[in-house]
Design an enzyme around this catalytic site. Structure first.
Site, PDB file in Angstrom:
ATOM      1  N   SER A 116      94.113  97.250  54.130  1.00 50.33           N
ATOM      2  CA  SER A 116      94.542  97.641  52.788  1.00 50.33           C
ATOM      3  C   SER A 116      95.523  98.805  52.807  1.00 50.33           C
ATOM      4  O   SER A 116      96.332  98.958  51.888  1.00 50.33           O
ATOM      5  CB  SER A 116      93.317  98.009  51.941  1.00 50.33           C
ATOM      6  OG  SER A 116      92.487  96.882  51.744  1.00 50.33           O
ATOM      7  N   ALA A 140      90.164  94.609  50.583  1.00 52.75           N
ATOM      8  CA  ALA A 140      88.767  94.974  50.327  1.00 52.75           C
ATOM      9  C   ALA A 140      88.433  96.210  51.150  1.00 52.75           C
ATOM     10  O   ALA A 140      88.511  96.181  52.376  1.00 52.75           O
ATOM     11  CB  ALA A 140      87.824  93.822  50.681  1.00 52.75           C
ATOM     12  N   VAL A 141      88.071  97.273  50.452  1.00 53.41           N
ATOM     13  CA  VAL A 141      87.677  98.521  51.100  1.00 53.41           C
ATOM     14  C   VAL A 141      86.204  98.750  50.782  1.00 53.41           C
ATOM     15  O   VAL A 141      85.824  98.837  49.608  1.00 53.41           O
ATOM     16  CB  VAL A 141      88.523  99.707  50.611  1.00 53.41           C
ATOM     17  CG1 VAL A 141      88.191 100.964  51.414  1.00 53.41           C
ATOM     18  CG2 VAL A 141      90.012  99.392  50.709  1.00 53.41           C
ATOM     19  N   ILE A 142      85.374  98.834  51.824  1.00 49.33           N
ATOM     20  CA  ILE A 142      83.927  98.964  51.640  1.00 49.33           C
ATOM     21  C   ILE A 142      83.472 100.291  52.228  1.00 49.33           C
ATOM     22  O   ILE A 142      83.837 100.644  53.355  1.00 49.33           O
ATOM     23  CB  ILE A 142      83.195  97.781  52.300  1.00 49.33           C
ATOM     24  CG1 ILE A 142      83.667  96.467  51.662  1.00 49.33           C
ATOM     25  CG2 ILE A 142      81.680  97.933  52.162  1.00 49.33           C
ATOM     26  CD1 ILE A 142      83.109  95.223  52.317  1.00 49.33           C
ATOM     27  N   ASP A 145      80.000 105.240  56.504  1.00 48.60           N
ATOM     28  CA  ASP A 145      79.300 106.510  56.664  1.00 48.60           C
ATOM     29  C   ASP A 145      80.243 107.709  56.753  1.00 48.60           C
ATOM     30  O   ASP A 145      79.790 108.855  56.860  1.00 48.60           O
ATOM     31  CB  ASP A 145      78.444 106.468  57.940  1.00 48.60           C
ATOM     32  CG  ASP A 145      77.336 105.429  57.846  1.00 48.60           C
ATOM     33  OD1 ASP A 145      76.854 105.191  56.716  1.00 48.60           O
ATOM     34  OD2 ASP A 145      76.960 104.855  58.894  1.00 48.60           O
ATOM     35  N   THR A 146      81.547 107.469  56.695  1.00 45.60           N
ATOM     36  CA  THR A 146      82.513 108.568  56.796  1.00 45.60           C
ATOM     37  C   THR A 146      83.386 108.592  55.548  1.00 45.60           C
ATOM     38  O   THR A 146      83.282 107.741  54.663  1.00 45.60           O
ATOM     39  CB  THR A 146      83.407 108.393  58.049  1.00 45.60           C
ATOM     40  OG1 THR A 146      84.257 107.248  57.867  1.00 45.60           O
ATOM     41  CG2 THR A 146      82.553 108.186  59.293  1.00 45.60           C
ATOM     42  N   HIS A 148      86.441 107.937  55.496  1.00 45.55           N
ATOM     43  CA  HIS A 148      87.555 107.007  55.686  1.00 45.55           C
ATOM     44  C   HIS A 148      87.737 106.125  54.438  1.00 45.55           C
ATOM     45  O   HIS A 148      88.859 105.818  54.036  1.00 45.55           O
ATOM     46  CB  HIS A 148      87.282 106.133  56.918  1.00 45.55           C
ATOM     47  CG  HIS A 148      88.359 105.135  57.204  1.00 45.55           C
ATOM     48  ND1 HIS A 148      89.585 105.496  57.704  1.00 45.55           N
ATOM     49  CD2 HIS A 148      88.390 103.773  57.064  1.00 45.55           C
ATOM     50  CE1 HIS A 148      90.323 104.414  57.869  1.00 45.55           C
ATOM     51  NE2 HIS A 148      89.624 103.352  57.477  1.00 45.55           N
ATOM     52  N   PHE A 173      97.268  95.260  41.332  1.00 44.43           N
ATOM     53  CA  PHE A 173      96.240  95.796  42.222  1.00 44.43           C
ATOM     54  C   PHE A 173      95.045  94.851  42.271  1.00 44.43           C
ATOM     55  O   PHE A 173      94.290  94.737  41.310  1.00 44.43           O
ATOM     56  CB  PHE A 173      95.809  97.183  41.730  1.00 44.43           C
ATOM     57  CG  PHE A 173      94.918  97.923  42.685  1.00 44.43           C
ATOM     58  CD1 PHE A 173      95.416  98.431  43.867  1.00 44.43           C
ATOM     59  CD2 PHE A 173      93.583  98.127  42.395  1.00 44.43           C
ATOM     60  CE1 PHE A 173      94.607  99.134  44.749  1.00 44.43           C
ATOM     61  CE2 PHE A 173      92.762  98.819  43.265  1.00 44.43           C
ATOM     62  CZ  PHE A 173      93.271  99.321  44.451  1.00 44.43           C
ATOM     63  N   ARG A 187      82.147  90.031  43.855  1.00 46.21           N
ATOM     64  CA  ARG A 187      83.430  90.101  43.153  1.00 46.21           C
ATOM     65  C   ARG A 187      84.484  89.202  43.780  1.00 46.21           C
ATOM     66  O   ARG A 187      85.634  89.212  43.344  1.00 46.21           O
ATOM     67  CB  ARG A 187      83.914  91.560  43.118  1.00 46.21           C
ATOM     68  CG  ARG A 187      83.083  92.420  42.177  1.00 46.21           C
ATOM     69  CD  ARG A 187      83.183  93.894  42.478  1.00 46.21           C
ATOM     70  NE  ARG A 187      82.440  94.684  41.508  1.00 46.21           N
ATOM     71  CZ  ARG A 187      81.114  94.791  41.466  1.00 46.21           C
ATOM     72  NH1 ARG A 187      80.372  94.168  42.379  1.00 46.21           N
ATOM     73  NH2 ARG A 187      80.518  95.517  40.543  1.00 46.21           N
TER      74      ARG A 187
END
Length: 215
Positions: A116, A140-142, A145-146, A148, A173, A187
């Site tokens: 992305s 897709a950005v999931i 734990d950081t 990022h 978008f 989604r």
């Protein structure tokens, strides 16, 4: 010594009542003001029978894109491969929507990029080429734990916006930003619908608006 004559409470409270020996004072006359038409802001909150069509009354022209007047419109689709199980479903929903609204396959160009983060610069390049009426950006950005996730999600959102502004071409978008994989799949064709399909509808309408009204 005789007592003074009694006065009724109505007379005491009357606007014309006076003390013995005091001059008669009349109550000020009521003043009425002419009514004024309600401002448009108030008319907008009126009931259906009272609501005014301000734009029509003023003779304004309303411009709007169409989902059916799409003959010859050309679309670029930039899709990220990262989280491919999700982005493939989004892409599928977008392509099916284009087909449903009679956008010809030869007028659709799909460009695959690693993630992305790489979507905006590619969308900008396609937009500036002059070959497309709208660019659909899919990713897709999931969250992990950081931090990022925050960096990529923010960069993707602002990058797609800036791509459209600099190219002068609608860049839609269609990048999911979700807490976990379940949210993303919901989604991408699950119970929350397919956001790729929804973004394709937006791309068609915006392309039509720019081609037929703002070109």
């Amino acid at each position: 010594m005789a007592a003074p004559p009694a006065t009724s409470s109505a007379a005491a409270n009357s606007s014309c009542a006076r003390l013995p020996g005091a001059p008669l004072r009349r109550a000020p006359a009521a003043v009425s003001f002419p009514s004024r038409p309600r401002p448009a802001a108030l008319a907008a909150h009126a009931g259906p029978s009272q609501r005014l069509d301000v734009a029509a009354a003023a003779g304004h022209q309303k411009l709007m894109g169409s989902l059916t007047s799409n003959e010859g419109l050309r679309f670029g689709v930039v899709v990220a491969r990262f989280n491919e199980v999700v982005t493939n479903l989004l892409l599928q929903g977008a392509l099916e929507t284009f087909e449903r609204y009679s956008v010809k396959a030869e007028n659709i160009t799909v460009v695959s990029v690693p993630g992305s983060f790489e979507v905006p610069i590619t969308a900008q390049k396609l937009g500036k080429s002059g070959k497309f009426d709208a660019i659909l950006c899919i990713g897709a950005v999931i969250r992990g734990d950081t931090t990022h996730y925050d960096a990529v999600a923010n960069s993707a959102a602002s990058g797609v916006l800036n791509a459209g502004l600099s190219a002068g071409v609608p860049c839609v978008f269609g990048v999911l930003t979700c807490e976990d994989m379940d949210q993303a799949l919901n989604r991408a064709g699950g119970k929350a619908g397919n956001k790729g399909a929804e973004a394709a509808l937006t791309a068609i309408e915006m392309a039509s608006l720019f081609r037929h009204h703002l070109g």
